[in-house]
Design a protein around this motif. Structure first.
Motif, PDB file in Angstrom:
ATOM      1  N   LYS A 165      18.777   5.263  14.305  1.00 55.97           N
ATOM      2  CA  LYS A 165      19.650   5.207  13.139  1.00 55.97           C
ATOM      3  C   LYS A 165      19.406   3.956  12.289  1.00 55.97           C
ATOM      4  CE  LYS A 165      23.342   7.848  15.389  1.00 55.97           C
ATOM      5  NZ  LYS A 165      24.788   7.870  15.768  1.00 55.97           N
ATOM      6  N   ALA A 166      18.447   3.145  12.693  1.00 57.42           N
ATOM      7  CA  ALA A 166      18.212   1.888  11.978  1.00 57.42           C
ATOM      8  C   ALA A 166      17.669   2.144  10.575  1.00 57.42           C
ATOM      9  CB  ALA A 166      17.221   1.022  12.756  1.00 57.42           C
ATOM     10  N   ALA A 167      18.176   1.385   9.613  1.00 55.02           N
ATOM     11  CA  ALA A 167      17.633   1.433   8.256  1.00 55.02           C
ATOM     12  C   ALA A 167      16.303   0.682   8.255  1.00 55.02           C
ATOM     13  CB  ALA A 167      18.609   0.802   7.277  1.00 55.02           C
ATOM     14  N   LEU A 168      15.272   1.284   7.672  1.00 53.13           N
ATOM     15  CA  LEU A 168      13.931   0.710   7.730  1.00 53.13           C
ATOM     16  C   LEU A 168      13.452   0.314   6.334  1.00 53.13           C
ATOM     17  CD1 LEU A 168      12.311   3.355  10.124  1.00 53.13           C
ATOM     18  CD2 LEU A 168      13.183   1.103  10.759  1.00 53.13           C
ATOM     19  N   TRP A 169      12.572  -0.674   6.297  1.00 52.01           N
ATOM     20  CA  TRP A 169      11.921  -1.056   5.059  1.00 52.01           C
ATOM     21  C   TRP A 169      10.431  -1.190   5.308  1.00 52.01           C
ATOM     22  CZ3 TRP A 169       9.652  -6.089   4.438  1.00 52.01           C
ATOM     23  CH2 TRP A 169       9.897  -6.977   5.502  1.00 52.01           C
ATOM     24  N   ILE A 170       9.635  -0.951   4.269  1.00 55.08           N
ATOM     25  CA  ILE A 170       8.182  -1.056   4.398  1.00 55.08           C
ATOM     26  C   ILE A 170       7.806  -2.534   4.454  1.00 55.08           C
ATOM     27  CG2 ILE A 170       5.976  -0.625   3.256  1.00 55.08           C
ATOM     28  CD1 ILE A 170       7.146   1.940   2.142  1.00 55.08           C
ATOM     29  N   SER A 171       7.223  -2.939   5.570  1.00 58.01           N
ATOM     30  CA  SER A 171       6.889  -4.346   5.787  1.00 58.01           C
ATOM     31  C   SER A 171       5.401  -4.644   5.614  1.00 58.01           C
ATOM     32  CB  SER A 171       7.324  -4.778   7.191  1.00 58.01           C
ATOM     33  OG  SER A 171       6.650  -4.019   8.190  1.00 58.01           O
ATOM     34  N   GLY A 172       4.592  -3.598   5.484  1.00 56.52           N
ATOM     35  CA  GLY A 172       3.163  -3.832   5.343  1.00 56.52           C
ATOM     36  C   GLY A 172       2.438  -2.633   4.761  1.00 56.52           C
ATOM     37  N   ILE A 173       1.539  -2.888   3.812  1.00 53.98           N
ATOM     38  CA  ILE A 173       0.625  -1.876   3.273  1.00 53.98           C
ATOM     39  C   ILE A 173      -0.775  -2.402   3.553  1.00 53.98           C
ATOM     40  CG2 ILE A 173      -0.149  -0.627   1.232  1.00 53.98           C
ATOM     41  CD1 ILE A 173       2.636  -1.148   0.017  1.00 53.98           C
ATOM     42  N   LEU A 174      -1.475  -1.742   4.459  1.00 57.16           N
ATOM     43  CA  LEU A 174      -2.734  -2.261   4.989  1.00 57.16           C
ATOM     44  C   LEU A 174      -3.946  -1.511   4.435  1.00 57.16           C
ATOM     45  CD1 LEU A 174      -1.696  -2.506   8.761  1.00 57.16           C
ATOM     46  CD2 LEU A 174      -1.302  -4.185   6.948  1.00 57.16           C
ATOM     47  N   ASP A 175      -5.103  -2.057   4.710  1.00 59.73           N
ATOM     48  CA  ASP A 175      -6.413  -1.422   4.538  1.00 59.73           C
ATOM     49  C   ASP A 175      -6.677  -0.916   3.123  1.00 59.73           C
ATOM     50  OD1 ASP A 175      -8.882  -0.362   4.883  1.00 59.73           O
ATOM     51  OD2 ASP A 175      -8.345   1.035   6.487  1.00 59.73           O
ATOM     52  N   PHE A 176      -7.128  -1.814   2.278  1.00 56.89           N
ATOM     53  CA  PHE A 176      -7.482  -1.464   0.906  1.00 56.89           C
ATOM     54  C   PHE A 176      -8.975  -1.152   0.783  1.00 56.89           C
ATOM     55  CE2 PHE A 176      -3.364  -3.216   0.427  1.00 56.89           C
ATOM     56  CZ  PHE A 176      -2.854  -2.776  -0.789  1.00 56.89           C
ATOM     57  N   GLY A 177      -9.609  -0.840   1.904  1.00 56.76           N
ATOM     58  CA  GLY A 177     -11.045  -0.579   1.902  1.00 56.76           C
ATOM     59  C   GLY A 177     -11.461   0.675   1.170  1.00 56.76           C
ATOM     60  N   ASP A 178     -10.520   1.609   0.946  1.00 56.94           N
ATOM     61  CA  ASP A 178     -10.837   2.837   0.200  1.00 56.94           C
ATOM     62  C   ASP A 178     -10.344   2.764  -1.243  1.00 56.94           C
ATOM     63  OD1 ASP A 178     -11.917   3.749   2.521  1.00 56.94           O
ATOM     64  OD2 ASP A 178     -10.485   5.361   2.865  1.00 56.94           O
ATOM     65  N   LEU A 179      -9.945   1.579  -1.679  1.00 55.03           N
ATOM     66  CA  LEU A 179      -9.489   1.401  -3.059  1.00 55.03           C
ATOM     67  C   LEU A 179     -10.538   1.929  -4.035  1.00 55.03           C
ATOM     68  CD1 LEU A 179      -7.277  -0.281  -4.861  1.00 55.03           C
ATOM     69  CD2 LEU A 179      -9.236  -1.807  -5.177  1.00 55.03           C
ATOM     70  N   SER A 180     -10.062   2.618  -5.059  1.00 57.16           N
ATOM     71  CA  SER A 180     -10.986   3.129  -6.066  1.00 57.16           C
ATOM     72  C   SER A 180     -10.286   3.225  -7.405  1.00 57.16           C
ATOM     73  CB  SER A 180     -11.508   4.512  -5.662  1.00 57.16           C
ATOM     74  OG  SER A 180     -10.473   5.485  -5.735  1.00 57.16           O
TER      75      SER A 180
END
Length: 381
Positions: free
Chosen positions: A255-270
């Motif tokens: 039931k815990a409220a969650l937040w996005i703490s990490g956006i990883l791996d930009f190796g496929d950035l285009s």
């Protein structure tokens, strides 16, 4: 060199001792602990370091990223990837940022002895972001709505405020993971096992060539992350300290409220189609769900709350989701044949991706869209 040998030779094989030496020599940090992290083509290490070589009192966590030899030859591409990470971090998105080397560089090209061969790899030391991958957490529809909304907000701010002209390599014209290149999967189909899955994949590729590829020019373009999947997104409970390292999903209350703490791996950035970003997010939001269509719909609703799709883009979503599942199955199989020692990591998506591909193929485009579009409308009422 044929494709198989080339792919097998690009992945780094740096030892933990070499990782420690690199951190000390390039960054002036004394490593107290080093641990390998899973990776597809690169090599990552979680390193615990002290602030200076002389002191062992202050401990900090970082990720030492050793890029594969192919990407290491394209410093301009890696430079833009890193600049995007830094830009997004400044804008409040939890993306890793590079630690400068002793001489102030955000990356360093190093010649490293691997076995009897010297190879060149670009090295970066990145901030370590605590959290648990989405793949390990039980999430609800609202979580996936927020996920879709977040990736759209990220793309929107890049589109409007990241004023940097894309280099030629950012168009990723020959990149096998680019959704514009589904036809390139054909040269790997002989590695797939015969059966219904292969039959479906062949039909998906044919549909792409007939209905998607001729219309790609109609899709809006921008900088996209390109791999917004459930292993690259970290979450933490809202009430946990920002610097607290959470790595076990069982510690988190359902039931815990969650937040996005990490956006990883930009190796496929285009610099690619914005609709691809949504498709990738939807693909992985559905991958482990029996009731997958609902989760895909809520992800779409979140995305469209920020970037409404055009009619051409909406028409392409379902076949492109099938394309992404096909991409994942074919490329994972190919890479597994090259790196059987990395089976656990390489088969994360394929364990469920095959089931979802079959399920969506049986459901069909019209039925899937009816569910997705109705969920999107429910947020707009």
């Amino acid at each position: 060199m044929d494709d198989s040998k080339k792919a097998a030779s690009i992945k780094p094989s740096v030892s933990e001792a070499q990782a420690v030496e690199l951190v000390g020599r390039l960054y002036g940090r004394k490593v107290s602990k080093v641990q390998p992290l899973p990776s597809y083509d690169d090599q990552n290490f979680h390193v615990l370091v002290s602030a200076t070589q002389e002191s062992g009192d202050l401990s900090e966590s970082y990720v030492l990223k050793v890029l594969n030899t192919a990407d290491s030859q394209d410093a301009d591409l890696v430079e833009v990837q890193t600049q995007v990470m830094m830009f997004l971090n400044r804008k409040g998105f939890p993306s890793p940022t590079p630690i400068p080397t002793i001489d102030g560089k955000i990356m360093s090209l190093e010649t490293i002895k691997e076995g009897n061969v010297n190879k060149q790899h670009l090295i970066r030391l990145l901030t370590y972001l605590p959290g648990i991958p989405l793949a390990k957490i039980t999430l609800d529809h609202q979580n996936y709505y927020e996920l879709g909304r977040t990736v759209a907000q990220m793309d929107k701010i890049l589109l409007e405020e990241f004023h940097q002209s894309p280099t030629k390599s950012l168009y990723r014209e020959d990149f096998i993971w680019n959704l514009s290149n589904i036809h390139l999967l054909e040269k790997y189909l002989h590695e797939m096992e015969e059966g219904e899955t292969l039959v479906i994949i062949k039909q998906v590729i044919q549909q792409f060539k007939e209905k998607i590829r001729p219309n790609i020019s109609k899709f809006r373009k921008g900088f996209i992350h390109g791999d917004f999947n459930d292993c690259n997104i970290l979450q933490k409970p809202v009430d946990s300290p920002a610097d607290q390292v959470e790595d076990k999903a069982e510690k988190i209350s359902p039931k815990a409220a969650l937040w996005i703490s990490g956006i990883l791996d930009f190796g496929d950035l285009s610099y690619g189609c914005l609709v691809y970003e949504l498709v990738i997010a939807m693909t992985y939001s559905m991958i482990e769900r029996q009731d997958c269509l609902a989760f895909g719909g809520h992800t779409m609703a979140g995305f469209e709350s920020v970037i409404p799709l055009t009619d051409d883009e909406r028409e392409a979503v379902f076949p492109l989701v099938l394309c992404r599942y096909s991409q994942s199955l074919v490329i994972s199989r190919h890479t597994l044949l090259l790196h059987p020692e990395n089976e656990e990591y390489l088969t994360i998506s394929t364990r469920y991706g095959r089931d979802r591909l079959h399920q969506l193929w049986q459901v069909g485009k019209e039925a899937a869209e009816r569910i997705w579009f109705e969920i999107v409308k429910s947020y707009q009422r």
